[in-house]
Design an enzyme around this catalytic site. Structure first.
Site: not given
Length: 512
Positions: A137, A146, A218-219, A329, A433
């Site tokens: 976000g 990661y 991602e996102s 999601e 998600h």
């Protein structure tokens, strides 16, 4: 507005020498050392090759450099220790099903670091490079959370992950800041572009090919991929793109963002940039929480248009792209709003929940998503969020991309992808998600079918990075869009019913 708030909630849960003659990365007593333009870096050997952690790609954005475009970092003498990650960027501690997305270390303004993962096998030619942009976000997360080691080793690619400024420190626009440099509000994107320039200049030292760079995320990371795709200041910095569960998110205008920035500054007791820069970072962070949604903006310099408009007109480089979503999601959002908050969504409450999120179109939506078509009220509400905020936006934007360049679509569809977390829910979490990430990074230890799916997905992503086409010998064929590759355990196949499955005809007409 309600849809944007829900989207923000979901996103917050969740970022040299020629190799033919001599290696640019050398071993000294089994300790890998790479020679970058700024100096030598000592890496950390492991079962998945070598990791070089905490490498500065830009100078610390502190003091007078707060809310300014990144500049190159200073070179160093000797061999820098690259066995520990750099600081994550400033952020609040956020409890998520995966843990603290900041990763190890203490959040700091001095946070512009990246990590490089290199396979153990000696290369015969420069390897493709995959640069990961984390989600969260635009307010939480880090590259170090990661682990790119397995993807690098099994995919025979060089994997780079990076930190970028978050929240108000990364995305606040303000008239005073704009007056200083013609623009403000996209510092996090400029950080990402600085990291990509570092890759161009230094990745050969790790055996990577600076002429074959794939950005994937991602996102908010997927949104960043697409923002960089249309950004004139990012042209030529990458050659392929993969956007996972995020791409064509709408962006605020500079005027709107500057107004929000002025309100934020006023709340901190500031009327000018000097006051803002004098505030302790912790005070900036504390003032960030709950006040506004921080994200990239249409500033006229870094971002000149909405992503959808740029895709429609073809104002982006003609590079191959993969874009896709997960089957469920929205279920993590609903789980967080209800079950994990100690209450369940009832059948009686379901219509009101829909009306709160979509006040203008609630009747039409309720007619298309009756409770009788879903296993529970929570699953029905999650299907609405999935289709409205991710699936149909992904399909629509990939439709536009495919008119100009080679495009591939996918849907991740493992209904048990997050069962290993054992969350106390009254409904199945399915493939929500963020659930596909560990499959791509090769960090799955599940059933034989799940392990095989992870191996296939890792191979698809790495092959695409190598050739611009995900197909390779022995893997189920992946056709170009408008076919969508259904990535399910034991059942990878193309589908042509994606827009019908997600009722995209409804969402193309819905204002929310």
């Amino acid at each position: 507005m309600a849809r944007r708030r829900t989207l923000a909630t979901l996103a917050a849960l969740l970022t040299g020498l020629s190799l033919a003659t001599a290696p640019a990365t050398v071993q000294a007593d089994t300790t890998p050392i790479a020679y970058t333009r700024d100096g030598a870096v000592r890496g950390l050997p492991g079962e998945n090759g070598s990791a070089f952690l905490g490498i500065p790609y830009a100078a610390p954005p502190t003091g007078e450099r707060r809310w300014k475009a990144p500049i190159p970092s200073a070179p160093w003498k000797g061999v820098r220790d690259g066995t520990k990650p750099g600081n994550p960027c400033m952020q609040t501690g956020s409890k998520t099903p995966w843990g603290d997305l900041a990763g190890p270390g203490t959040p700091s303004e001095d946070c512009l670091y990246l990590n490089v993962h290199v396979p153990s096998k000696r290369p015969t030619k420069p390897r493709p490079v995959m640069v990961w942009i984390h989600g969260g976000g635009y307010t939480i997360g880090s590259g170090t959370f990661y682990d790119g080691g397995a993807l690098a080793e099994r995919g025979d690619v060089v994997v780079v992950s990076l930190n970028y400024r978050l929240g108000a420190l990364g995305f606040m626009a303000h008239p005073g800041l704009t007056a200083e440099s013609r623009t403000s509000g996209n510092y996090g994107l400029l950080d990402q572009q600085a990291a990509l320039r570092w890759v161009r200049h230094n990745i050969a030292a790790f055996g990577g090919n600076p002429g074959n760079v794939t950005v994937f995320g991602e996102s908010a990371g997927g949104g960043s991929v697409c923002q960089n795709l249309i950004s004139p200041t990012a042209r030529g910095l990458f050659h392929r793109a993969i956007a996972q569960s995020g791409c064509a998110f709408p962006t605020a205008t500079r005027q709107t963002a500057e107004t929000a920035g002025e309100r934020f500054a006023t709340a901190l007791g500031c009327t000018d940039t000097a006051c803002l820069r004098a505030k302790p970072a912790g005070e900036i962070l504390a003032g960030t929480t709950g006040r506004t949604a921080w994200a990239p903006i249409q500033d006229g310099v870094v971002i000149r248009d909405q992503v959808m408009n740029a895709f429609r007109t073809g104002d982006f480089p003609r590079i191959p792209i993969i874009q896709g979503t997960t089957r469920d999601e929205g279920r993590l959002t609903v789980a967080t709003m209800y079950d994990l908050a100690g209450r369940r969504l009832t059948a009686e409450e379901y219509p009101a929940a829909v009306r709160r999120a979509f006040p203008s179109d609630a009747d039409r939506i309720l007619a298309r998503y009756p409770l009788s078509a879903h296993g529970s009220p929570a699953e029905a509400l999650a299907a609405i969020y999935t289709d409205a905020q991710f699936s149909c936006l992904s399909y629509a934007s990939t439709t536009l991309l495919a008119q100009h360049t080679r495009a591939y679509g996918y849907e991740f569809n493992d209904p048990h992808a997050m069962d290993y977390l054992g969350l106390p829910l009254s409904f199945p979490l399915g493939a929500p998600h963020g659930s596909e990430i560990r499959y791509i990074f090769g960090n799955v230890t599940g059933t034989p079918e799940q392990n095989d799916l992870s191996a296939r997905m890792l191979s698809y992503w790495a092959t695409f990075a190598r050739t611009g086409d995900p197909n390779s010998s022995g893997a189920p064929a992946w056709q170009r869009f408008p076919q969508v590759q259904d990535l399910a355990p034991g059942a990878i196949r193309p589908t042509t019913t994606f827009p019908q499955d997600h009722q995209c005809d409804l969402w193309s007409q819905t204002t929310g």
